[in-house]
Scaffold this motif. Structure first.
Motif, PDB file in Angstrom:
ATOM      1  N   GLU A  23      26.353  24.104 151.744  1.00 21.96           N
ATOM      2  CA  GLU A  23      25.787  24.226 153.093  1.00 21.96           C
ATOM      3  C   GLU A  23      25.257  22.881 153.585  1.00 21.96           C
ATOM      4  O   GLU A  23      25.414  22.540 154.764  1.00 21.96           O
ATOM      5  N   THR A  24      24.634  22.109 152.691  1.00 16.79           N
ATOM      6  CA  THR A  24      24.144  20.778 153.077  1.00 16.79           C
ATOM      7  C   THR A  24      25.302  19.868 153.447  1.00 16.79           C
ATOM      8  O   THR A  24      25.234  19.119 154.438  1.00 16.79           O
ATOM      9  N   ILE A  25      26.376  19.944 152.674  1.00 14.18           N
ATOM     10  CA  ILE A  25      27.550  19.130 152.970  1.00 14.18           C
ATOM     11  C   ILE A  25      28.115  19.491 154.334  1.00 14.18           C
ATOM     12  O   ILE A  25      28.436  18.614 155.154  1.00 14.18           O
ATOM     13  N   ARG A  26      28.255  20.764 154.601  1.00 15.68           N
ATOM     14  CA  ARG A  26      28.770  21.196 155.896  1.00 15.68           C
ATOM     15  C   ARG A  26      27.842  20.789 157.030  1.00 15.68           C
ATOM     16  O   ARG A  26      28.304  20.380 158.106  1.00 15.68           O
ATOM     17  N   ASP A  27      26.539  20.866 156.804  1.00 10.81           N
ATOM     18  CA  ASP A  27      25.578  20.458 157.838  1.00 10.81           C
ATOM     19  C   ASP A  27      25.762  18.981 158.178  1.00 10.81           C
ATOM     20  O   ASP A  27      25.682  18.583 159.349  1.00 10.81           O
ATOM     21  N   ARG A  28      26.033  18.148 157.171  1.00 13.61           N
ATOM     22  CA  ARG A  28      26.212  16.720 157.413  1.00 13.61           C
ATOM     23  C   ARG A  28      27.500  16.450 158.195  1.00 13.61           C
ATOM     24  O   ARG A  28      27.535  15.571 159.064  1.00 13.61           O
TER      25      ARG A  28
ATOM     26  N   LYS B 240      29.122  18.271 141.474  1.00 11.87           N
ATOM     27  CA  LYS B 240      29.344  17.722 142.814  1.00 11.87           C
ATOM     28  C   LYS B 240      30.772  17.981 143.291  1.00 11.87           C
ATOM     29  O   LYS B 240      30.991  18.203 144.484  1.00 11.87           O
TER      30      LYS B 240
ATOM     31  N   SER C 143      30.742  21.480 144.627  1.00 12.00           N
ATOM     32  CA  SER C 143      30.078  21.565 145.932  1.00 12.00           C
ATOM     33  C   SER C 143      30.982  21.084 147.055  1.00 12.00           C
ATOM     34  O   SER C 143      31.031  21.688 148.130  1.00 12.00           O
TER      35      SER C 143
ATOM     36  N   ALA D 170      32.291  23.489 149.999  1.00 15.24           N
ATOM     37  CA  ALA D 170      31.990  23.163 151.406  1.00 15.24           C
ATOM     38  C   ALA D 170      33.233  23.301 152.273  1.00 15.24           C
ATOM     39  O   ALA D 170      33.163  23.786 153.411  1.00 15.24           O
TER      40      ALA D 170
ATOM     41  N   TRP E  18      26.850  17.658 161.763  1.00 16.21           N
ATOM     42  CA  TRP E  18      25.965  16.714 162.452  1.00 16.21           C
ATOM     43  C   TRP E  18      26.759  15.513 162.946  1.00 16.21           C
ATOM     44  O   TRP E  18      26.587  15.073 164.084  1.00 16.21           O
TER      45      TRP E  18
ATOM     46  N   GLU F 257      24.157  18.293 145.864  1.00 19.34           N
ATOM     47  CA  GLU F 257      24.093  18.827 147.215  1.00 19.34           C
ATOM     48  C   GLU F 257      24.738  20.212 147.267  1.00 19.34           C
ATOM     49  O   GLU F 257      25.747  20.460 146.616  1.00 19.34           O
ATOM     50  N   SER F 258      24.176  21.098 148.058  1.00 20.22           N
ATOM     51  CA  SER F 258      24.768  22.423 148.221  1.00 20.22           C
ATOM     52  C   SER F 258      25.939  22.338 149.194  1.00 20.22           C
ATOM     53  O   SER F 258      26.003  21.422 150.027  1.00 20.22           O
TER      54      SER F 258
END
Length: 331
Positions: free
Chosen positions: A277-282, A316, A319, A323, A285, A274-275
């Protein structure tokens, strides 16, 4: 403003060199031995592997550093599997996956033996701050074990909690304790047991001044069990957003949660990295869906990490750390 703390639930994969070296030293697949009964070369190999995974976490920039639990071949059952009062018997499937552990059968009084504490003592020599302890939660440890001594489910759970609390009391100073409780999901406790499970977690948490996180994974907790878990004196409850984000959010929407929260935002069983940015988005959310700004979010893998190849495991970790850095840049 939410503080993002990058961490893991531990149980790391052995470095490739350590797998080969330990296999040669023992003459068979690596199996756990009680500390002190291991030969000097085996102890040395584990010491070097511990140093490597601690350096890996520090280089990645994780906020909390774990010992790695590299000796835990029996996964969460390890603290019992190496205990003098326990006989290890046949091979048992570890939850619903292709990993296996030796069935620990408790045959005598459980007293704290300092096995995990000794590992943490060794880790503390390498970590100036941010040391995090990892233990099985009492309900999960009781669920993975067989009682051939106490004779009563409630008494057995109490004994497991007392054993873990005694172990915690021997720990060096740690900032955080992760209690891993997948059995709350995989083997949902029935009426009465759910309340006792919460009380058992409470007993372990009260044995330390560290921040305590009860991390659950492989799905959401049943509502009644979750409501009882909220009564436990822990600082945070963990939610596996990889396995089922919607149902976990529902529990928080319905029953609330602690001021701090742990979020499984990285898949501990999949090699896709996971990037940040994806971690932060989760994380964002989850806060939006629960309409809460938490004091602390522990950003973590959803499960133990021993499932992963070493290179993907390392990626990981980076990442997760990056994040948390994104939060610092955007704040």
């Amino acid at each position: 403003m939410t503080q993002i703390v990058a961490t893991t639930p531990g149980l790391f994969p052995l470095p490739d060199w350590a797998k080969d070296e330990l296999s040669d030293l023992k003459g068979h697949q690596k199996t756990d031995l009680i500390s002190g009964d291991e030969g000097g070369e085996i102890v040395d190999a584990y010491d070097r592997a511990r140093e490597e995974v601690i350096s890996l976490q520090q280089d990645a920039g994780l906020d909390r550093v774990v010992e790695g639990q590299l000796r835990w071949d029996d996964m969460l059952a390890h603290p019992l599997a190496v205990h003098d009062s326990v006989e290890t018997r046949g091979i048992v499937r570890y939850y619903d996956n292709n990993n296996f552990y030796r069935e620990p059968v408790v045959q005598d009084d459980l007293t704290a033996d300092g096995d995990v504490a000794a590992e943490l003592d060794a880790a503390a020599e390498l970590v100036d701050d941010g040391l995090q302890a990892v233990l099985p939660g009492p309900y999960s440890l009781a669920d993975l074990a067989t009682d051939d001594y106490y004779g009563d489910e409630a008494a057995f759970l109490d004994a497991i909690a007392e054993f873990l609390a005694g172990e915690v009391e021997q720990f060096p100073d740690v900032e955080t304790l992760f209690l891993l409780e997948p059995s709350l999901v995989e083997n949902d406790p029935d009426d009465g047991t759910d309340e006792r499970a919460s009380e058992a977690i409470d007993a372990v948490a009260n044995a330390t001044d560290a921040d305590v996180v009860t991390h659950t994974y492989w799905g959401p907790i049943e509502e009644k069990t979750y409501a009882h878990l909220m009564d436990a004196d822990v600082d945070a409850i963990g939610f596996d957003l990889v396995s089922d984000h919607d149902s976990n959010v529902y529990n928080v929407q319905e029953y609330g949660t602690k001021d701090d929260v742990a979020l499984g935002v990285v898949d501990g069983q999949n090699t896709l990295v996971e990037s940040p940015e994806t971690i932060r988005d989760r994380i964002d959310w989850f806060e939006q869906q629960t309409n809460t700004v938490y004091d602390t979010v522990y950003a973590t893998a959803n499960t133990e990490l021993f499932y992963l190849p070493v290179n993907k495991f390392a990626d990981k970790l980076e990442s997760l750390a990056n994040a948390a850095d994104l939060e610092e840049v955007e704040a």
